[in-house]
Enzyme design. Structure first.
Site, PDB file in Angstrom:
ATOM      1  N   ASP A 351      -0.819  -5.348   2.849  1.00 43.97           N
ATOM      2  CA  ASP A 351      -1.725  -4.609   3.712  1.00 43.97           C
ATOM      3  C   ASP A 351      -0.936  -3.550   4.489  1.00 43.97           C
ATOM      4  OD1 ASP A 351      -4.420  -4.450   5.117  1.00 43.97           O
ATOM      5  OD2 ASP A 351      -3.104  -4.871   6.819  1.00 43.97           O
ATOM      6  N   GLU A 387      -0.854  -1.325  -0.419  1.00 38.55           N
ATOM      7  CA  GLU A 387      -1.908  -0.489   0.145  1.00 38.55           C
ATOM      8  C   GLU A 387      -1.146   0.676   0.772  1.00 38.55           C
ATOM      9  OE1 GLU A 387      -5.849  -0.899   2.955  1.00 38.55           O
ATOM     10  OE2 GLU A 387      -3.994  -1.797   3.684  1.00 38.55           O
TER      11      GLU A 387
END
Length: 711
Positions: A351, A387
């Site tokens: 993330d 990401e």
């Protein structure tokens, strides 16, 4: 009040960090660079009463350690760390606060919110510069010593090649909580993911890897609980080694997680974890003191250089872990290796990965974080997905991660959404995305599978809502619909939200088929969001992070149209699996490989090769892509030249039917429809088309033709 130690304490070792059971006792080790004293606190089996407080007198290279011969697996513990309370200098030690071990492999109990969970006195005039003397031990979850023994049997990682990978992003609870074929006591748990009906569904689709939304121990935000909501998504980590017990059907989350992985592996399915190392649940300078902040705030977090009372926030969550500090890098690497070695997971999706790769400030492709993962003999061999952005300056880094990494390709998402929405002038961009985004990944030697292609993700509209809403409807989140992305590149097909209009419903169904057919026929790694294959809706909510209810949970009671769409998805995924030409290991060679034939050609509706001028036409919405099966230019597993059938992909995003002429290839070629999003029942599947023939390409539809080989 506890005043002295009554059990034997040996010096122990500074490594490994955490609590390590060796069969005779437990070694405890905690890093704190700036602490004056560290106390290990032992608790009764229910975690309600502190029964022993032990000063760890040994300190080696900033690690406080001790060995307890009498300690055993199951022992609950926490730490109290003494040091300066000087927020203006970056230090926030408060020994009145029980702290969770960052290396805790398991936890007992859950956080109970109270003002005493904060290191400062809430409501004081000087805010976080004040000091709170209350003890919060009874309110805190406790770390738990674990026995790592587990019968893995003949478990082995599926080791699916990147080019063969199909990722399925899911939420452990939301995926099965309403699945009536799963035993009720198991629904919404790790055990449910290992149940026969769930495994059967994954195999039916053709999934090769499940990507689990965060299962590391996380915290429900206090302000959400006050409004009757929860942090459903889990991007609020407190413990990077412990599987969250709220997803366990048993009292043993560690072994239940291992059993789940073992069952998925036996079914040929890899397990990828969505991990959140960019920030923690402790928030900004007004956040609670639960672990890292009280252990060594100045070491764990990025602080403002000119005023270390405050935190650098590249994440939008109040704080940022300091990956320029060697002990923080060690924490992350140790955590990742633990999940690979001890829990047998197969990869990670990071993330806000751009945050992790920042050095002093800017993103750096040669950052310490990226370097340690690339050279690590364990971590360099598993799947690593970035990401590739964060919310800080210069944070958008799609295409800029180094070799060994794949990336969520947001440019793919946006191009495909905009094209099928009907925006003109995008056929060049679409062509790049269909062929693996070489413009993003070829420059540093990466392959098409560096691109993780997706139409939707957990964050945003579901596929069904993408074709049903042009506006977000997040009122249930309690933020007056101000949260969530406003620019979604969505189209409601003529009416906002639910409708009984058969024409609109038919168009929406076709658009969903268009989007997912495009996804699975593109080069790169496709990612499907759980439930999108069955028409899952969130009622237009595109930020359901706090909706632990029917808004987010998957409904397994399918209508006829949902079952039909599921069948379509299974057929398209199966076609991709059967034909290597859609799973290339290298980028296309439009000029021919080694002087041979071209392996890809582009055509206009007249059946002629696209000219340079046609690529730039603002109104162009129709395109043909020819894939030559006898000129793939790669070798198979036996070292032989790879070959496949020929395919002709015809795409029409215009609202009216476009007559498309079959290109005049040399030789005798006949084509049959393999996929037609305008004919989901495949009523014309047996119809043949010869060169020069005309296919009436329905408005907003996709047709895939397969060459019929002569026998």
């Amino acid at each position: 009040m506890i005043t002295k130690t009554r059990i034997s304490v040996l010096p122990g070792q500074p490594y490994p960090l955490g609590a390590t059971w060796d069969g005779s006792g437990v070694n405890f080790a905690l890093f704190s660079e700036h602490a004056w004293k560290v106390e290990l606190c032992l608790f009764d089996p229910r975690g309600r009463r502190e029964v022993e407080r032990i000063v760890l007198r040994e300190r080696t290279d900033g690690v406080w350690h001790g060995y307890l011969p009498g300690a055993r697996p199951g022992q609950l513990y926490g730490y109290r760390v003494h040091g300066p309370y000087e927020p203006e200098n970056g230090h926030r030690f408060n020994p009145n606060k029980l702290l969770l071990d960052p290396y805790a492999r398991a936890v007992g109990g859950r956080l109970r919110w109270h003002d005493a969970d904060f290191g400062y006195k809430i409501g004081a005039k000087r805010e976080d510069l004040s000091f709170d003397w209350r003890d919060n031990a009874v309110l805190m979850p406790k770390a738990q010593v674990v026995d790592p023994e587990f019968d893995w049997g003949d478990d082995a990682p599926p080791a699916t090649a990147w080019s063969d990978t199909v990722i399925y992003e899911l939420h452990v609870k939301g995926f099965t909580i309403r699945h009536l074929d799963v035993p009720e006591a198991q629904r919404g748990t790790y055990a449910a993911l290992a149940s026969p009906p769930v495994l059967a569904h994954l195999r039916q689709i053709g999934i090769t890897a499940v990507e689990l939304m965060p299962i590391h121990l996380f915290v429900d935000d206090r302000h959400l609980l006050a409004r009757g909501l929860r942090n459903y998504w889990g991007y609020n980590t407190l413990g990077f080694f412990a599987p969250d017990p709220r997803y366990a059907a048993t009292g043993d989350a560690v072994n239940e997680f291992k059993s789940m992985v073992k069952a998925l592996h036996a079914a040929g399915i890899e397990v990828i974890l969505d991990v959140v190392y960019n920030h923690t649940a402790e928030g900004n300078h007004l956040g609670p003191t639960l672990s890292f902040r009280g252990i060594d705030n100045a070491a764990y977090y990025r602080l403002m250089p000119d005023n270390p009372r405050y935190y650098r926030d590249y994440t939008g969550c109040g704080n940022t872990l300091d990956t320029t500090h060697p002990r923080v890098l060690q924490l992350i690497a140790d955590s990742l290796r633990y999940w690979v070695r001890e829990m047998h997971v197969d990869g990670f999706r990071f993330d806000l990965a751009a945050t992790l790769a920042r050095e002093a400030h800017e993103f750096d492709r040669r950052s310490a974080f990226l370097d340690i993962l690339r050279q690590d003999p364990v971590l360099s061999r598993v799947k690593l997905i970035a990401e590739p952005w964060d919310v800080g300056e210069g944070g958008y880094q799609v295409g800029n991660f180094p070799g060994g990494w794949s990336e969520w390709n947001a440019k793919y998402r946006d191009a495909v959404r905009a094209f099928w929405k009907g925006d003109g002038g995008l056929i060049g961009d679409l062509a790049s995305r269909l062929t693996g985004s070489s413009d993003l990944y070829a420059h540093n030697g990466r392959r098409p599978y560096a691109s993780v292609n997706f139409i939707t993700a957990h964050d945003g509209f579901t596929l069904h809502d993408l074709v049903s809403h042009e506006k977000k409807h997040n009122e249930a989140n309690g933020e007056k619909n101000q949260d969530g992305e406003a620019h979604n590149l969505s189209w409601n097909c003529g009416t906002e939200g639910p409708t009984d209009d058969p024409e609109i419903l038919a168009l929406r169904a076709r658009q969903k088929r268009n989007l997912l057919a495009t996804l699975f026929l593109s080069q790169g790694v496709p990612m499907l969001v759980a439930g999108d294959e069955m028409g899952r809706t969130q009622g237009g909510n595109n930020n359901a992070y706090n909706q632990d209810n029917e808004i987010s949970w998957i409904d397994w009671d399918l209508e006829a149209e949902d079952r039909a769409f599921l069948d379509f998805v299974c057929r398209v995924v199966g076609l991709r699996r059967q034909h290597r030409i859609f799973r290339r290991h290298s980028f296309f060679s439009p000029h021919g490989s080694g002087g041979g034939d071209k392996n890809i050609l582009w055509f206009n509706p007249e059946g002629l090769e696209m000219s340079d001028a046609e690529w730039n036409q603002g109104f162009a919405q129709c395109l043909g892509m020819y894939l030559a099966g006898d000129a793939i230019g790669e070798h198979d597993e036996r070292g032989q030249p790879a070959s496949d059938d020929d395919f002709l992909l015809l795409i029409n995003a215009y609202h009216e039917t476009m007559p498309f002429q079959i290109p005049g290839f040399q030789g005798h070629r006949r084509w049959r429809i393999a996929i037609d999003t305008g004919d989901p029942g495949m009523q014309n599947a047996e119809k043949y088309y010869a060169r020069g023939g005309i296919i009436p390409l329905q408005g907003r539809s996709l047709v895939l033709l397969r060459q019929i080989r002569r026998t």
